[in-house]
Scaffold this active site. Structure first.
Site, PDB file in Angstrom:
ATOM      1  N   GLY A 259       0.874  -1.178   0.000  1.00  0.00           N
ATOM      2  CA  GLY A 259       0.000   0.000   0.000  1.00  0.00           C
ATOM      3  C   GLY A 259       0.904   1.218   0.000  1.00  0.00           C
ATOM      4  O   GLY A 259       1.902   1.255   0.731  1.00  0.00           O
TER       5      GLY A 259
ATOM      6  N   GLY B 293       0.627   4.263   1.095  1.00  0.00           N
ATOM      7  CA  GLY B 293       0.767   4.978   2.363  1.00  0.00           C
ATOM      8  C   GLY B 293       1.720   4.248   3.295  1.00  0.00           C
ATOM      9  O   GLY B 293       2.662   4.841   3.834  1.00  0.00           O
TER      10      GLY B 293
ATOM     11  N   ASN C 197       3.959   1.884   2.632  1.00  0.00           N
ATOM     12  CA  ASN C 197       5.337   1.838   2.108  1.00  0.00           C
ATOM     13  C   ASN C 197       6.064   3.157   2.395  1.00  0.00           C
ATOM     14  O   ASN C 197       7.228   3.175   2.806  1.00  0.00           O
ATOM     15  CB  ASN C 197       5.339   1.631   0.591  1.00  0.00           C
ATOM     16  CG  ASN C 197       4.791   0.279   0.164  1.00  0.00           C
ATOM     17  OD1 ASN C 197       4.761  -0.652   0.958  1.00  0.00           O
ATOM     18  ND2 ASN C 197       4.354   0.178  -1.084  1.00  0.00           N
TER      19      ASN C 197
ATOM     20  N   LEU D   3      10.857  10.698 -12.433  1.00  0.00           N
ATOM     21  CA  LEU D   3      11.027  10.317 -13.839  1.00  0.00           C
ATOM     22  C   LEU D   3      11.669   8.928 -13.958  1.00  0.00           C
ATOM     23  O   LEU D   3      12.397   8.657 -14.908  1.00  0.00           O
ATOM     24  CB  LEU D   3      11.915  11.352 -14.544  1.00  0.00           C
ATOM     25  CG  LEU D   3      11.479  12.814 -14.428  1.00  0.00           C
ATOM     26  CD1 LEU D   3      12.583  13.753 -14.892  1.00  0.00           C
ATOM     27  CD2 LEU D   3      10.198  13.060 -15.234  1.00  0.00           C
ATOM     28  N   GLY D   4      11.427   8.048 -12.984  1.00  0.00           N
ATOM     29  CA  GLY D   4      11.993   6.702 -13.012  1.00  0.00           C
ATOM     30  C   GLY D   4      13.511   6.755 -13.054  1.00  0.00           C
ATOM     31  O   GLY D   4      14.134   7.536 -12.311  1.00  0.00           O
TER      32      GLY D   4
ATOM     33  N   ASP E 107       7.349   5.206  -3.774  1.00  0.00           N
ATOM     34  CA  ASP E 107       7.063   5.254  -2.329  1.00  0.00           C
ATOM     35  C   ASP E 107       8.355   5.478  -1.542  1.00  0.00           C
ATOM     36  O   ASP E 107       8.381   6.258  -0.582  1.00  0.00           O
ATOM     37  CB  ASP E 107       6.400   3.956  -1.872  1.00  0.00           C
ATOM     38  CG  ASP E 107       5.075   3.723  -2.570  1.00  0.00           C
ATOM     39  OD1 ASP E 107       4.453   4.722  -2.994  1.00  0.00           O
ATOM     40  OD2 ASP E 107       4.668   2.559  -2.703  1.00  0.00           O
TER      41      ASP E 107
ATOM     42  N   GLY F  91      10.349  -6.612  -3.528  1.00  0.00           N
ATOM     43  CA  GLY F  91       9.249  -6.223  -2.639  1.00  0.00           C
ATOM     44  C   GLY F  91       9.147  -4.719  -2.470  1.00  0.00           C
ATOM     45  O   GLY F  91       9.935  -3.948  -3.028  1.00  0.00           O
TER      46      GLY F  91
END
Ligand code: ATP
Ligand code: RIB
Length: 319
Positions: free
Chosen positions: A52, A54, A56, A235-236, A266, A301
């Protein structure tokens, strides 16, 4: 109740901050390729963990040493224990977790392509999209005491709007991570101090395709016209564009071997919040948050991939 964050750096003065948002359980599978409609693919790995946006972001901030409180809602079920166990293990305050007695804790189904590390996600927010007025009324003091409140768009939007209103009235700065995209009214945006969309969300919110520095500046201008003071567009692997106090530049990301970029945004948002709460300016904060996010993408993860403050500081020393 007084809490001591075991990840906090002794010499860092940090103001209090709040993350208001989602908790869901992430059910993640790694697969040789992402399935096309009607295709079944044999995956190579399955992991269940806390997720989620929030949650994370809050874990990222907590492990980076922030004085941060999580506000979210869960069901009364075993999936809620996934979050509660993580919070116990990390020593996070749990006194602003709400429970829905009948709806289940949310989940996210996440597929990660083991070659490209691209992902596909379906989220069913469940209990965290049932935050009531009674719930949000009860956190007014927490919001008032916080310098920043960080929100996303994964919980019910009426709850987000009440928290943004409350922050606005109490002089608390609102950081809105506009993920996943859903419409936000101009009235609501006018009360937001800083937005942190990725490039896709920035386009969805402003109508400007963010494919160059000039385009990013144009998108930032649209946000500013709506009353937002500072604009941060991730921008990744190209880094992050920052527009703050008349300065507009791209801060490059750190080069690492990414294995899973799910939750990179996140990690960045949690790191950025932590650095701002320590009084760093947006440029220093972007460097800190980029380091935190770079470490996180080298791990599998979402919540479990967030590094500790010691790891972020060591990474920054090395790079
Ligand atoms: P997600 O939705 O998967 O959480 P996002 O689209 O919100 O991600 P991105 O813009 O992809 O967020 O990434 C956020 C930040 O993470 C980037 O600005 C960058 O600092 C860092 N980052 C992302 N991908 C990489 C990568 N491959 N290598 C290093 N850093 C990365
Ligand atoms: O940003 C990543 C998160 O988005 C995942 O943890 C998943 O829960 C989805 O909400």
């Amino acid at each position: 109740m007084l809490y001591f964050n075991k990840y906090a750096k002794g010499n860092n003065m940090s103001s209090k901050v709040t993350v208001f948002g989602s908790f869901v359980v992430d059910l993640m599978a790694r697969t040789p390729h992402l399935p096309v409609p009607a295709e079944t693919v044999k995956g190579s790995l399955f992991k269940m963990g806390a997720g989620g946006k929030g949650f994370n972001q809050c874990v990222a901030a907590h492990k980076a040493g922030a004085d941060v409180t999580m506000v979210t809602k869960m069901g009364r079920d075993s999936f809620a224990n996934v979050a509660l166990d993580v919070m116990d293990e990390l020593g996070m305050p749990k006194d602003h977790i709400f429970f829905n007695e009948k709806d289940a804790t949310g989940i996210a189904l996440i597929l990660v392509d083991e070659g490209s590390s691209q992902n596909e996600i379906v989220i069913v927010p469940g209990a965290c999209a049932t935050i009531t007025k009674e719930d949000t009324d009860s956190i007014e003091e927490l919001i008032r005491e916080s310098e920043y409140v960080l929100l996303q768009l994964e919980v019910n939007q009426d709850a987000n709007e009440r928290v943004i209103d409350c922050a606005w009235k109490n002089g608390t700065k609102v950081i809105l991570n506009t993920a996943p995209y859903s419409p936000v009214s101009d009235e609501c945006l006018s009360k937001v101090y800083m937005v942190t969309p990725n490039e896709v969300e920035a386009e969805e919110m402003t109508g400007v395709k963010v494919d160059s520095l000039e385009a990013a500046k144009e998108a930032a201008a649209v946000f500013r016209q709506k009353g937002v003071q500072k604009v941060v567009i991730t921008l990744g692997s190209r880094g992050v564009f920052i527009s703050a106090d008349g300065r507009e530049e791209i801060v490059p990301c750190f080069r690492v071997d990414a294995v899973d970029t799910t939750g990179a945004g996140d990690a960045f948002n949690g790191g950025f919040l932590t650095a701002l709460a320590e009084g760093k300016d947006e440029w220093e904060a972007a460097k800190f948050a980029s380091a935190l996010a770079a470490i996180s993408v080298t791990r599998m993860g979402t919540t479990p991939s967030m590094p500790t403050r010691t790891e972020v500081d060591a990474f920054l020393n090395e790079h």
